[in-house]
Enzyme design. Structure first.
Site, PDB file in Angstrom:
ATOM      1  N   LYS A   1       0.983  -1.335   0.628  1.00 43.92           N
ATOM      2  CA  LYS A   1      -0.054  -0.128   0.216  1.00 43.92           C
ATOM      3  C   LYS A   1       1.061   1.578   0.149  1.00 43.92           C
ATOM      4  CE  LYS A   1      -2.162   3.338   1.824  1.00 43.92           C
ATOM      5  NZ  LYS A   1      -2.135   4.253   1.601  1.00 43.92           N
TER       6      LYS A   1
ATOM      7  N   GLU B   1       9.064   1.026  11.504  1.00 44.53           N
ATOM      8  CA  GLU B   1       9.744   1.424  11.508  1.00 44.53           C
ATOM      9  C   GLU B   1       9.024   3.295  11.826  1.00 44.53           C
ATOM     10  OE1 GLU B   1      11.614   4.468  10.823  1.00 44.53           O
ATOM     11  OE2 GLU B   1      12.385   3.569   9.228  1.00 44.53           O
TER      12      GLU B   1
ATOM     13  N   CYS C   1      13.141   9.716   8.551  1.00 47.24           N
ATOM     14  CA  CYS C   1      12.848   9.868   9.593  1.00 47.24           C
ATOM     15  C   CYS C   1      14.727   9.370  10.421  1.00 47.24           C
ATOM     16  CB  CYS C   1      12.614   8.354   9.781  1.00 47.24           C
ATOM     17  SG  CYS C   1      13.284   7.265   8.140  1.00 47.24           S
TER      18      CYS C   1
ATOM     19  N   GLU D   1       8.985  14.804  15.940  1.00 48.10           N
ATOM     20  CA  GLU D   1       9.510  15.292  14.477  1.00 48.10           C
ATOM     21  C   GLU D   1       8.815  16.029  13.785  1.00 48.10           C
ATOM     22  OE1 GLU D   1       8.849  11.307  12.810  1.00 48.10           O
ATOM     23  OE2 GLU D   1      10.975  11.197  12.042  1.00 48.10           O
TER      24      GLU D   1
END
Ligand code: ADP
Length: 488
Positions: A186, A261, A295, A392
């Site tokens: 996906k 993750e 990331c 983040e």
């Protein structure tokens, strides 16, 4: 503004289910971040589409793919690597258009890493072995012979983010296919095009129908259906902690395995004896590569007080030296953020940084032009408890924090909910090892940023995730261990 469009021949927008490209009942708009224009209308997979894809994946597992030996799986992965290399220019263009990144960057990282990942796991495909284990025998009555085998987990749902979609898809496909699993992939709504092109290469390479199915669509619809599906054995997810938490909870209902993750707030620790020039170059790369939409971006820059003003000034200059603009202009070093939503989010964090009293050294605004651009931004004198040091941002924003002792640097580095990566800048070998041992992160780099490799395990501690991808760890994460005991 963007000077390139996609030739129709290179554009794939449908669902790949059971070896066929099929339309969905609905589509979603995929925009060009550099000017906000419509790039493509992409199939929005429904729960019913996901169900058909999962059935196809199960049938391939029980059928042709399940019967494909490791050597042949490896050969197919090598063929796929060759095809990605052949189409490197097409893929680079698709990623630059879809994500807004400078067109040279996929050629530096995403594409070579994807090729290397497929080749690395091609090598594992025929080397996944078990063990024979001696025991005391069966209830004192008979001797036994016990051995283990590693079997595929089964049907794997791979949910991909938009920042480096091709590469992260490869991190999930490589080990899963080497170990004999089938997949439903996906892609993210903001950047599905390179993965859809990869689908055409998977077909061309000759993987049996249904081995890899691709269902683009909205997270809460197609993604959710995949996570809920009773016949999916594992979800491998890369994305935000919030969605990751939701996925783990949802997956628990059907006892799915999960690999998550989930990003980070990675420290760059500049110790007193660091090679400052190398550190500044590495830190700038860790902040601005891929517009900071990484990331493992090194967004908390912890600097020994003796070097502090030098580093702050140099990072300000490095930010100002970035060339913001058209991803297809060779001079561009920083493209657009992926979406208006992401641009707003990053600007919101910049405002928070100012409001919370950090010193703005560079950037801090968007240029007055179409597209979702944000100027590379450096804040100094940041308190590690402030919002821009804790959350983040996923944009080109760095927070510089001074420290006085190595112990304090380690304490600040670990004072975060995340634990994906960390970089240590030092020329003292024993200090490098001592600090590396104390930093809670899945990957610690010394004197470099993002020294990743398909042979090395990848994943985070704490809110950065669960489990590891890549290397032998990737094979372990994509297999179930079975023990067979024969009473002799
Ligand atoms: P980002 O904030 O980087 O966009 P997200 O975590 O929102 O990251 O998205 C990462 C991936 O997760 C995307 O492919 C997205 O469509 C998917 N996703 C979002 N919501 C869900 C959900 N409820 N279930 C499964 N997948 C989802």
């Amino acid at each position: 503004m963007t000077t390139t469009t996609i030739p129709q021949a290179d554009l794939t927008t449908n669902l790949l289910i059971d070896g066929e490209w099929v339309e969905a009942a609905e589509t979603f708009d995929d925009l060009n971040p550099a000017d906000g224009s419509l790039l493509a209308r992409v199939a929005a997979g429904s729960a019913a589409d996901v169900d058909r894809a999962v059935r196809a994946a199960r049938a391939a597992l029980d059928g042709a793919w399940g019967a494909t030996p490791g050597v042949a799986r490896g050969a197919l992965l090598n063929k796929l690597a060759d095809l990605v290399e052949r189409d490197a220019a097409i893929i680079a263009r698709l990623e630059a258009l879809d994500i807004g990144k400078p067109v040279a960057q996929p050629g530096m990282l995403d594409i070579p890493n994807t090729v290397a990942t497929f080749r690395h796991f091609a090598g594992w495909a025929d080397k996944i072995q078990g063990a024979t284990i001696p025991t005391a025998g069966y209830l004192g009555m008979a001797a036994t012979h016990s051995y283990t085998v590693r079997e595929p987990v089964g049907v794997i749902g791979a949910i991909i983010p938009w920042n480096t979609p091709l590469m992260i898809a490869a991190w999930k496909l490589g080990p899963a296919l080497a170990a004999g699993n089938t997949l439903v992939v996906k892609p993210a709504e903001d950047a599905p095009l390179s993965i859809l092109h990869l689908g055409t290469l998977i077909e061309e390479a000759g993987f049996p129908a249904g081995t890899v199915n691709i269902v683009p669509g909205l997270g809460p619809v197609a993604g959710q259906a995949l996570v809920e599906h009773a016949d999916v054995d594992k979800i491998s997810f890369t994305g935000s902690p919030e969605i990751g938490r939701h996925i783990q909870k949802t997956a628990a209902d059907t006892f799915k395995r999960v690999t998550l993750e989930l990003g980070g707030k990675s420290p760059q620790i500049v110790l007193e004896d660091a090679n400052v020039e190398a550190a500044i170059n590495g830190i700038a790369m860790g902040l601005f590569f891929n517009q900071g939409e990484v990331c493992a971006a090194g967004t908390r820059i912890l600097v020994h007080r003796s070097l502090y003003e030098t580093v702050v000034e140099a990072l300000g200059q490095a930010a100002d030296a970035q060339v913001l603009g058209d991803p297809f202009d060779e001079a561009t070093t920083l493209g657009a953020l992926v979406s208006a939503k992401q641009q707003e989010r990053v600007l919101g964090y910049i405002e928070k940084g100012k409001a919370e009293g950090a010193r703005l050294v560079a950037g801090g605004t968007s240029p007055d032009q179409p597209g979702f651009f944000v100027r590379p931004t450096i804040f100094a004198d940041v308190d590690n408890s402030s919002t821009i040091a804790r959350e983040e941002i996923f944009g080109p924003v760095g927070a510089v924090i001074p420290f006085d002792t190595v112990e304090e640097a380690i304490q600040i580095a670990n004072d975060t909910r995340y634990g994906l990566a960390a970089t240590i800048w030092t020329q003292d070998v024993s200090l490098a090892h001592t600090v590396a041992a104390k930093v809670r992160a899945g990957a610690v780099w010394v004197n470099g940023w993002a020294a990743i490799d398909p042979a090395l395990p990848w994943g985070g501690m704490k809110a950065s995730g669960i489990g590891r991808e890549l290397g032998w760890s990737g094979i372990l994460a994509n297999t179930e261990e079975k023990v067979v005991t024969i009473v002799l």
